[in-house]
Design a protein around this motif. Sequence first.
Motif, short mmCIF file in Angstrom:
data_model
loop_
_atom_site.label_atom_id
_atom_site.label_comp_id
_atom_site.label_asym_id
_atom_site.label_seq_id
_atom_site.Cartn_x
_atom_site.Cartn_y
_atom_site.Cartn_z
N TRP A 1 40.71 34.57 46.34
CA TRP A 1 41.85 33.67 46.11
C TRP A 1 42.86 34.39 45.22
O TRP A 1 42.53 34.77 44.09
N SER A 2 44.10 34.52 45.72
CA SER A 2 45.07 35.30 44.95
C SER A 2 45.31 34.70 43.56
O SER A 2 45.56 35.42 42.60
N GLU A 3 45.20 33.39 43.42
CA GLU A 3 45.45 32.81 42.10
C GLU A 3 44.32 33.09 41.11
O GLU A 3 44.48 32.92 39.91
N HIS A 4 43.18 33.53 41.61
CA HIS A 4 42.07 33.86 40.71
C HIS A 4 41.86 35.35 40.55
O HIS A 4 41.34 35.81 39.54
N PHE A 5 42.22 36.13 41.57
CA PHE A 5 41.91 37.55 41.57
C PHE A 5 42.70 38.28 40.48
O PHE A 5 43.90 38.09 40.34
N SER A 6 41.99 39.10 39.73
CA SER A 6 42.67 39.91 38.72
C SER A 6 42.30 41.38 38.94
O SER A 6 41.18 41.79 38.69
N PHE A 7 43.26 42.16 39.43
CA PHE A 7 43.00 43.58 39.66
C PHE A 7 42.72 44.27 38.32
O PHE A 7 41.83 45.12 38.22
N GLU A 8 43.43 43.87 37.30
CA GLU A 8 43.27 44.51 35.98
C GLU A 8 41.83 44.35 35.48
O GLU A 8 41.25 45.26 34.91
N ARG A 9 41.26 43.16 35.73
CA ARG A 9 39.90 42.91 35.26
C ARG A 9 38.92 43.85 35.96
O ARG A 9 38.03 44.41 35.33
N TRP A 10 39.11 44.04 37.26
CA TRP A 10 38.23 44.94 38.01
C TRP A 10 38.46 46.40 37.58
O TRP A 10 37.51 47.17 37.42
N GLU A 11 39.72 46.75 37.41
CA GLU A 11 40.05 48.13 37.04
C GLU A 11 39.41 48.47 35.69
O GLU A 11 38.81 49.53 35.52
N GLY B 1 48.45 45.32 48.16
CA GLY B 1 47.38 46.25 48.50
C GLY B 1 46.21 46.28 47.52
O GLY B 1 45.15 46.84 47.81
N ARG B 2 46.37 45.66 46.34
CA ARG B 2 45.35 45.85 45.31
C ARG B 2 44.01 45.16 45.58
O ARG B 2 42.97 45.77 45.36
N PRO B 3 43.99 43.92 46.09
CA PRO B 3 42.67 43.34 46.39
C PRO B 3 41.88 44.19 47.37
O PRO B 3 40.64 44.26 47.30
N GLY B 4 42.59 44.88 48.27
CA GLY B 4 41.93 45.75 49.23
C GLY B 4 41.18 46.89 48.58
O GLY B 4 40.16 47.36 49.11
N MET B 5 41.67 47.36 47.45
CA MET B 5 40.96 48.43 46.74
C MET B 5 39.60 47.94 46.25
O MET B 5 38.60 48.65 46.30
N ILE B 6 39.57 46.71 45.77
CA ILE B 6 38.31 46.17 45.26
C ILE B 6 37.37 45.84 46.41
O ILE B 6 36.17 46.10 46.35
N GLU B 7 37.95 45.33 47.49
CA GLU B 7 37.14 45.10 48.68
C GLU B 7 36.54 46.43 49.13
O GLU B 7 35.36 46.51 49.51
N GLY B 8 37.34 47.50 49.05
CA GLY B 8 36.86 48.84 49.43
C GLY B 8 35.74 49.32 48.53
O GLY B 8 34.75 49.91 49.00
N LEU B 9 35.88 49.06 47.24
CA LEU B 9 34.83 49.44 46.29
C LEU B 9 33.53 48.73 46.62
O LEU B 9 32.45 49.34 46.65
N LEU B 10 33.62 47.44 46.91
CA LEU B 10 32.41 46.66 47.17
C LEU B 10 31.84 46.96 48.56
O LEU B 10 30.64 46.90 48.77
N ALA B 11 32.73 47.30 49.51
CA ALA B 11 32.28 47.55 50.87
C ALA B 11 31.53 48.87 50.99
O ALA B 11 30.62 49.01 51.79
N ALA C 1 36.80 47.03 34.29
CA ALA C 1 35.34 47.10 34.41
C ALA C 1 34.91 48.42 35.06
O ALA C 1 33.89 49.01 34.68
N CYS C 2 35.70 48.90 36.01
CA CYS C 2 35.38 50.18 36.66
C CYS C 2 35.44 51.31 35.65
O CYS C 2 34.57 52.19 35.63
N VAL C 3 36.47 51.30 34.82
CA VAL C 3 36.61 52.35 33.80
C VAL C 3 35.41 52.31 32.86
O VAL C 3 34.77 53.33 32.60
N GLU C 4 35.06 51.11 32.43
CA GLU C 4 33.98 50.99 31.43
C GLU C 4 32.60 51.31 32.00
O GLU C 4 31.78 51.92 31.33
N VAL C 5 32.38 50.90 33.24
CA VAL C 5 31.04 51.01 33.80
C VAL C 5 30.86 52.31 34.58
O VAL C 5 29.82 52.98 34.45
N LEU C 6 31.84 52.67 35.40
CA LEU C 6 31.64 53.79 36.32
C LEU C 6 31.96 55.14 35.71
O LEU C 6 31.27 56.13 35.96
#
Lengths: 253, 666
Positions: free
Chosen positions: B539-549, B506-516, B551-556
């Motif tokens: 691509w699941s082999e490239h996607f990093s939920f932690e990296r997005w999470e 379910g995690r990539p969907g959260m980032i898709e939701g953020l961008l959507a 960045a969200c903490v730092e920026v948002l």
Amino acid sequence: MPRRPEGPPPPPVVARVRVRFAKRGRLRFLSHRDVARTFERALRRADVPMAYSAGFSPHPRISWLGAAPTGAASEAEYVELALADHRQPRALGEVLDAALPAGLDVVACAPATATPLAELVDASHWWIRLPGVAPTALAAAVEALLARDLVEVERVTKDGHRRFDARQAVVLMVCRAENDTCAILDTVVRHTTPAVRPDDMLTALCVVAGLRPSVPPEPLRLGQGRLLADGTVADPLMPDRDDAERLVGRIDA
Amino acid sequence: MSGQSLFPRLEPLLPRVRKPVRYLGGEGNSQVKPWDDALVRWCLMYPDAYEVGLPNQGVQILYEILNEQPDVLAERTYSVWSDLEELLREHGIPQFTVDAHRAVGDFDLLGVSFATELGYTNLLTALDLAGIPLYATDRDERHPIVIAGGHAAFNPEPITAFVDAVVLGDGEQAVLEITDVVRAFKTAARPGGRTELLMRLARRGLVYVPSFYDVDYRPDGRIRAVTPNRPGVPARPAKHTVSNLDAWPYPKAPLVPLAETVHERMSVEIFRGCTRGCRFCQAGMITRPVRERSIDTIGEMVAQGLAASGFTEVGLLSLSSADHTEIGEIAKGLADRYEGTHTSLSLPSTRVDAFNVTLANEFSRNGRRSGLTFAPEGGSERLRRVINKMVSEEDLIRTVSTAYAQGWRQVKLYFMCGLPTETDEDVLAIAGLAREVIRAGRRASGHRDIRCTVSIGGFVPKAHTPFQWAAQASHEVTDARLRLLRDAIRGDREVGRAIGFRYHDGRPGMIEGLLARGDRRVGAVIERVWRDGGRFDGWSEHFSFERWEKACVEVLEPLGVSLDWFTTRERDEREVLPWDHLDSGLDRDWLWSDWQEALRGAELDDCRWTPCYDCGVCPTMGTQTQIGPTGRILLPLVSTGPSRPGGSSGPSGSGSPGRSADAAAS
């Protein structure tokens, strides 16, 4: 009940033709699967009356001979096509060549003979350009390689690492010079299992003499076919030469 | 010198990368036009790997339309894989097109098609490799105008810092009108520079130029207003709608890749738009109204495309292909025409309907009947009413029984998890449904050798849909429900082994939701993730939920908002949504009332067959539903004798075909 394909079986094979084609320029980066896919689509565009296999997912009946590796150019790739209708080989070659992208070029097209294509091919002639390698360095490496009876190389395959001898397959190996900074490895290699490919030969030269080209080598297959007594290979589309001419032993450069 | 080939510099790097065939170009029907003969030069990009991007219909259509113009040149570029990205940087080679290997930075325009939000980081890689400043405000006359399009561009706010303009809706006519403006501007020696060009494009309503609009925020983080910051630009830039698809029969000559791609077939779009009214479906909402291609044009495009490509499969594309008013005649006509030619036909996106099994039978007359796919989307009847996917369990059982009885061995069922109002019971109902499917299949086929695959992914609320106000389910909730479902299916002794279960984290969907549903503040998150190495987020082999999470903490969070604020928070009616100033034609009040209807579980009929329910699109956009039937049928193709069936490109425009194939027969 499982279904079976309805209707009559596919039309029989009425003729077979053999095509020699080249893989040139930037299309040398095509893998065998890329070549095969592109070929099948070109055959459809050219309206070549291919014979098809039976069953639920019929495929055009195309027999490939061992393909030049991805990245290697070739003047001598071979394929045999099974046809459901008669065609003049020369005319077929022309329409197919027109349908293929530039860089996959039909060189010759001939009716198949009784001898299976695979039996007409047992060696390849490679011309490997080595930009950045001094001919003197290559000459020394070739000499070192030919002095050995066995040179083990390792290749990474999808099943892991595989070690095999690359020396026994080498029939002939000559160093040529394009200029002071570009050597050419001119070599005839017997088809063995596993096949000794250009990168295996270069690995072997590295093993025996530490030769490590800094620029990617440019391998080109000049010919493949039956190995003849003089160390050349006979084009399998040419009429059979006398078997007596075939090489039995091995000659070294 | 601009427009020169970079291939001599690229070539020595190719033996060192994975799949060098991705970068060669040379596809069948691709074109290389002389640089100096073109007045307007477009680079079109699909921001994903070549094998994903090449089949994209949008890019192929625009590529062909633009190249038909004598003084216009269009080339394509795709995201380079990370191994080549590294080498390009090391050797100072810029992002290049695959057609003539020209530098992307040399073009007048860079058009980027976003089918999904997960391509945003790849946009930054391409801009950076191209030597185009990441921020639109840092660009000058030397740089291309960067234009975003595609479905994701209906909320472009997260990428507004990086693009100069955005095109909403159908691109066929828009791309030519934009070209006209650029041509006139260049011919007049670029008066007023970049800003004036953007102004001309905005004034004519062709594009949305984000920098011409200011966003104000409230202290609580919500948007106060989005307002134009200069006179002359539309308050609400609107989408483009092509009103006669028969006049735009593209692609006429599909690109034939040398490399293997994700779709090894040619596609013919049989209609655009959908008014089924599935409330989760952004594509169905933003592409209204329904515009059918006629049976004659479809027949002609299939014939011409096959002759020009050599493909062995044709997909009849649309959002719900069996809804074409003459799909039965199309299916029969094409199946008759191509019987015995080893050409297969496929119909993606079909509804749960026994009629579709008949269609599928037609398409597989003598071929293998392996799998059929249906998308009930929701597990329980109640939930299917909420999402307005009107499929009863009875319909589904009847449909799959027909399929299994006629020799189909496998049925694939698509569902979503995390839909509004969903409970554990709704998701567990999927297991029950799958059990009934297998039981019905065993009865209908008379044997046990049948299978059913349940494929399920997390729901992501999208802009311009009735669910745009909904709270997205958190990935913890989605993942927990998917585990429950998995255990229920696997634990079923009677049918468990006949049911395959495929689900996505379910995690990539959260980032898709953020961008959507994000606003301009999310742009800095994208940039942070990209600088931190984010690439190929689809691509699941490239996607990093932690990296997005991170960045969200730092920026948002310093701004008082967060990943959760953008995703799992329900919005109220009055909140200004980041895309409210972009006009998709949908009436906001209708969207809101449909959202309320959803919560009540009330269904809504399709306006093709019942009275208009005032979604707003037709009156706002001046369009109308265009459907058949025409009453015509496809006649057999007349053989042209021994000559080759037209390997060259077919007739231009909408002229008659070379063969008398598509004559009217009514």
